[in-house]
Design a protein around this motif. Structure first.
Motif, mmCIF file in Angstrom:
data_model
loop_
_atom_site.group_PDB
_atom_site.id
_atom_site.type_symbol
_atom_site.label_atom_id
_atom_site.label_comp_id
_atom_site.label_asym_id
_atom_site.label_seq_id
_atom_site.Cartn_x
_atom_site.Cartn_y
_atom_site.Cartn_z
ATOM 1 N N GLY A 1 0.915 -1.399 -0.080
ATOM 2 C CA GLY A 1 0.024 0.090 0.059
ATOM 3 C C GLY A 1 0.730 1.328 -0.049
ATOM 4 N N MET A 2 2.226 1.153 -0.160
ATOM 5 C CA MET A 2 2.703 2.248 -0.146
ATOM 6 C C MET A 2 3.779 2.079 -1.401
ATOM 7 N N LEU A 3 4.479 3.549 -1.745
ATOM 8 C CA LEU A 3 5.530 3.680 -2.816
ATOM 9 C C LEU A 3 6.989 3.730 -2.342
ATOM 10 N N PRO B 1 0.619 7.185 -0.608
ATOM 11 C CA PRO B 1 -0.016 8.220 -1.610
ATOM 12 C C PRO B 1 -1.388 8.940 -1.177
ATOM 13 N N TYR B 2 -1.973 7.673 -0.753
ATOM 14 C CA TYR B 2 -3.574 8.114 -0.541
ATOM 15 C C TYR B 2 -3.714 8.942 0.845
ATOM 16 N N TYR B 3 -2.766 8.819 1.721
ATOM 17 C CA TYR B 3 -2.975 9.658 2.802
ATOM 18 C C TYR B 3 -2.695 11.318 2.474
ATOM 19 N N TYR B 4 -1.570 11.182 1.799
ATOM 20 C CA TYR B 4 -1.105 12.703 1.218
ATOM 21 C C TYR B 4 -2.033 13.304 0.462
ATOM 22 N N SER B 5 -2.822 12.415 -0.449
ATOM 23 C CA SER B 5 -3.630 13.103 -1.398
ATOM 24 C C SER B 5 -4.954 13.811 -0.598
ATOM 25 N N SER B 6 -5.305 13.132 0.537
ATOM 26 C CA SER B 6 -6.568 13.564 1.054
ATOM 27 C C SER B 6 -6.409 14.278 2.436
ATOM 28 N N ASN B 7 -5.268 14.210 2.961
ATOM 29 C CA ASN B 7 -5.137 15.123 3.993
ATOM 30 C C ASN B 7 -4.642 16.326 3.993
#
Length: 299
Positions: A117-119, A134-140
């Motif tokens: 789940g990470m890059l 990336p999903y955390y940083y795109s929405s937080n």
């Protein structure tokens, strides 16, 4: 290769592609990574029967890490990241806080590796791997540092003379990396695997040092080894269906190496010399899925 801000997501199986809206920033060079959830999940019940569940809400994300604007290597505890996620449907910008000093200019140009789940990117200058969610940083909207969303992984000690070659994920879902030594008279390559067991992370050496002497003897006379091997032997990829096999570019040929047998076998494939060194990864693992993954419509 340079000043690129247009991206396409392609499904080689269906030959479909979707154009991602261009980023607002056109920079000379960025580090890019792509991650996508699996379209289907296989679950095993108590009767040991396989049950396939399709995830219609699967998501993907593209990450652009922006290097510092400098002609020389420089380090920073913060850096800019541009992220496009299928959930947001647009590019967002985040400031990533790192607990360690990172030289962004030395991050691997081949692209981020998706794992758990990470890059992940390898930093040759710093000697460790960085991971970003990336999903955390795109929405937080908050840019505070949290270990679960950004962290680093130290790699095993690499002896002098060895250089990092490739970061990848095996068929069994393990993070792996290789390093190569342009040694005379015996050039060699070594493969490591990350074990995530009991909440800890430990690197395990899978191969020891595999000598490339047999392949060199077939290709070059002794006096030309050191001059030609540096830019002519590159680890390309691990086999997506066989954990024991990885592929090398050996001059203009592609060679399959068996980890446990420590034997090499030439393939019918060829790559122009130095193409990987100049332009980054030239191949990537691809497995035909049980069901095709449809390309989602962007909002």
């Amino acid at each position: 290769m340079l000043y690129q801000r247009d991206y396409y997501i392609c499904n080689p199986y269906t030959k479909q592609f979707v154009h991602i809206p261009p980023s607002s920033r056109c920079l000379k060079e960025v580090r890019v990574g792509f991650i996508c959830d699996p379209y289907y999940k296989e679950e095993v019940d108590l009767k040991q029967e396989s049950n396939i569940q399709v995830d219609s809400d699967f998501r993907f994300a593209i990450v652009r890490i922006v290097p510092q604007l400098s002609d020389q290597y420089c380090s920073a505890f913060k850096f800019d990241a541009e992220i496009f996620s299928s959930e947001m449907g647009r590019w967002t910008q985040s400031v990533v806080d790192s607990p360690r000093d990172i030289c962004l200019d030395s991050l691997d140009r081949s692209g981020g590796i998706a794992y758990n789940g990470m890059l992940y990117w390898w930093s040759a200058h710093d000697g460790f791997i960085i991971g970003l969610d990336p999903y955390y940083y795109s929405s937080n909207k908050h840019h505070d540092y949290y270990p679960a969303y950004f962290h680093s992984i130290d790699v095993p000690f690499i002896p002098n003379g060895y250089r990092f070659s490739h970061l990848s994920v095996s068929q069994g879902g393990r993070l792996r990396f290789c390093h190569f030594k342009n040694g005379v008279p015996v050039p060699s390559v070594c493969v490591w695997e990350l074990k995530d067991d009991k909440g800890g992370q430990e690197w395990c050496c899978l191969t020891g040092y595999i000598s490339l002497r047999p392949m060199v003897h077939q290709s070059l006379p002794y006096y030309e080894w050191g001059r030609h091997l540096v830019d002519s032997v590159v680890v390309l990829a691990f086999d997506p269906s066989n954990d024991d096999i990885f592929y090398l570019q050996f001059f203009d040929r592609v060679v399959a190496c068996n980890i446990h047998e420590k034997k090499f076998k030439k393939t019918r494939l060829s790559i122009p010399c130095n193409s990987v060194v100049r332009f980054g990864r030239a191949v990537f693992p691809f497995v035909l899925p049980r069901w095709q993954t449809p390309l989602p419509r962007l909002k």
